[in-house]
Design an enzyme around this catalytic site. Sequence first.
Site, PDB file in Angstrom:
ATOM      1  N   PRO A  87       0.751  -1.356   0.165  1.00 44.26           N
ATOM      2  CA  PRO A  87      -0.100   0.009  -0.050  1.00 44.26           C
ATOM      3  C   PRO A  87       0.707   1.217   0.064  1.00 44.26           C
ATOM      4  CG  PRO A  87       0.009  -1.210   2.195  1.00 44.26           C
ATOM      5  CD  PRO A  87       0.713  -1.810   1.286  1.00 44.26           C
ATOM      6  N   GLU A 114       1.227  -8.766   8.578  1.00 43.39           N
ATOM      7  CA  GLU A 114       1.442  -7.290   8.920  1.00 43.39           C
ATOM      8  C   GLU A 114       2.415  -6.324   8.390  1.00 43.39           C
ATOM      9  OE1 GLU A 114       0.379  -9.570  11.135  1.00 43.39           O
ATOM     10  OE2 GLU A 114      -1.359  -8.664  11.708  1.00 43.39           O
ATOM     11  N   ARG A 151      -4.567  -8.221 -20.492  1.00 48.26           N
ATOM     12  CA  ARG A 151      -5.548  -7.996 -21.702  1.00 48.26           C
ATOM     13  C   ARG A 151      -5.214  -6.773 -22.636  1.00 48.26           C
ATOM     14  NH1 ARG A 151      -8.650  -3.513 -20.839  1.00 48.26           N
ATOM     15  NH2 ARG A 151     -10.565  -4.252 -21.510  1.00 48.26           N
ATOM     16  N   ASP A 166     -11.328   1.228 -24.118  1.00 44.93           N
ATOM     17  CA  ASP A 166     -11.871   1.261 -22.875  1.00 44.93           C
ATOM     18  C   ASP A 166     -11.645   2.403 -22.175  1.00 44.93           C
ATOM     19  OD1 ASP A 166     -11.672  -1.403 -23.329  1.00 44.93           O
ATOM     20  OD2 ASP A 166      -9.442  -1.550 -22.458  1.00 44.93           O
TER      21      ASP A 166
HETATM   22  N1  ADE Z   1      -0.883  -5.142   0.174  1.00 45.55           N
HETATM   23  C1  ADE Z   1      -1.925  -4.644   1.071  1.00 45.55           C
HETATM   24  N2  ADE Z   1      -2.390  -3.502   0.640  1.00 45.55           N
HETATM   25  C2  ADE Z   1      -2.215  -3.415  -0.724  1.00 45.55           C
HETATM   26  C3  ADE Z   1      -2.554  -2.243  -1.810  1.00 45.55           C
HETATM   27  N3  ADE Z   1      -3.431  -1.525  -1.624  1.00 45.55           N
HETATM   28  N4  ADE Z   1      -1.931  -2.641  -2.847  1.00 45.55           N
HETATM   29  C4  ADE Z   1      -1.012  -3.544  -3.164  1.00 45.55           C
HETATM   30  N5  ADE Z   1      -0.512  -4.290  -2.284  1.00 45.55           N
HETATM   31  C5  ADE Z   1      -0.984  -4.294  -1.184  1.00 45.55           C
END
Ligand code: ADE
Length: 267
Positions: A87, A114, A151, A166
């Site tokens: 993230p 975690e 794709r 698209d």
């Molecule tokens: N792992 C945990 N959350 C994630 C996200 N939003 N994008 C990519 N990998 C992740």
Amino acid sequence: MKFTILTIFPEMFAPLQESILKRAQDANLIQIKLVNFRDYAESKHKNVDDIPYGGGMGMVLKPEPIHRAVRDSQREDQRQRIILLSPQGRVFDQRTASRLAAYEELVFICGHYEGFDERIRVLADEEVSIGDFVLTGGEIAAMAIVDAVSRLIPGVLGKESSSEEDSHSGGLLEYPQYTRPPDFEGMKVPEVLLSGHHKKIQEWRRKESLRRTFLRRPELLDEAQLQTGDWELFEELVLEYPELASYRSKWEHLKPRSAKIRKKKDS
Ligand code: ADE
């Protein structure tokens, strides 16, 4: 194109064995290799995680198994890209999908639990997130990217369909689509689509694409690839949505000189 996915949950990738991606693998247009990096753990119990230094909740992925797994998959050339899913990465979008589609192989490192030891980061060419939310691991993110990139590979969508129209492909949202019946519970298909007039249909679709983008995701207009005729369609849309006028600088340069002079004379 080859996708190598390092994960401790290879069973999670069953969705990639369905539908279009299954067909693409059967036709050898893409290959998906799942590597369980638990197989690279040294300890008797095949531990891949451990408690965090400094204390705190949860477990952290150890560096050694992932380093060994990546080393086993690494190639010496530039046509492979190693991607860490997290993230904290750059947010994935259609442009990133197109860029990644140019590689011969993408290697994904899926974190889980975690978090992962910071020394895993050095393995990656880039770190990618699929959005500003937190998943339980990188697996679903990897699947989303494999799908979006696959794709774009020629042949994957088949002859009839193309990814060029698209949503997001030119930085705009896609125009509305209809099929039979022409009247469903009073909701009618726009006349122009029944007309068979190709040029008018193209123009209608472009205008609806611009309208949708403006109404739903106006920030996309900053980066959209606009075309010469768009300014006229925008000017039509401004009559419907006066607020759109504040975006005029985005399409002003598309106006032919004659139109600019005409406008001056009019005012
Ligand atoms: N792992 C945990 N959350 C994630 C996200 N939003 N994008 C990519 N990998 C992740």
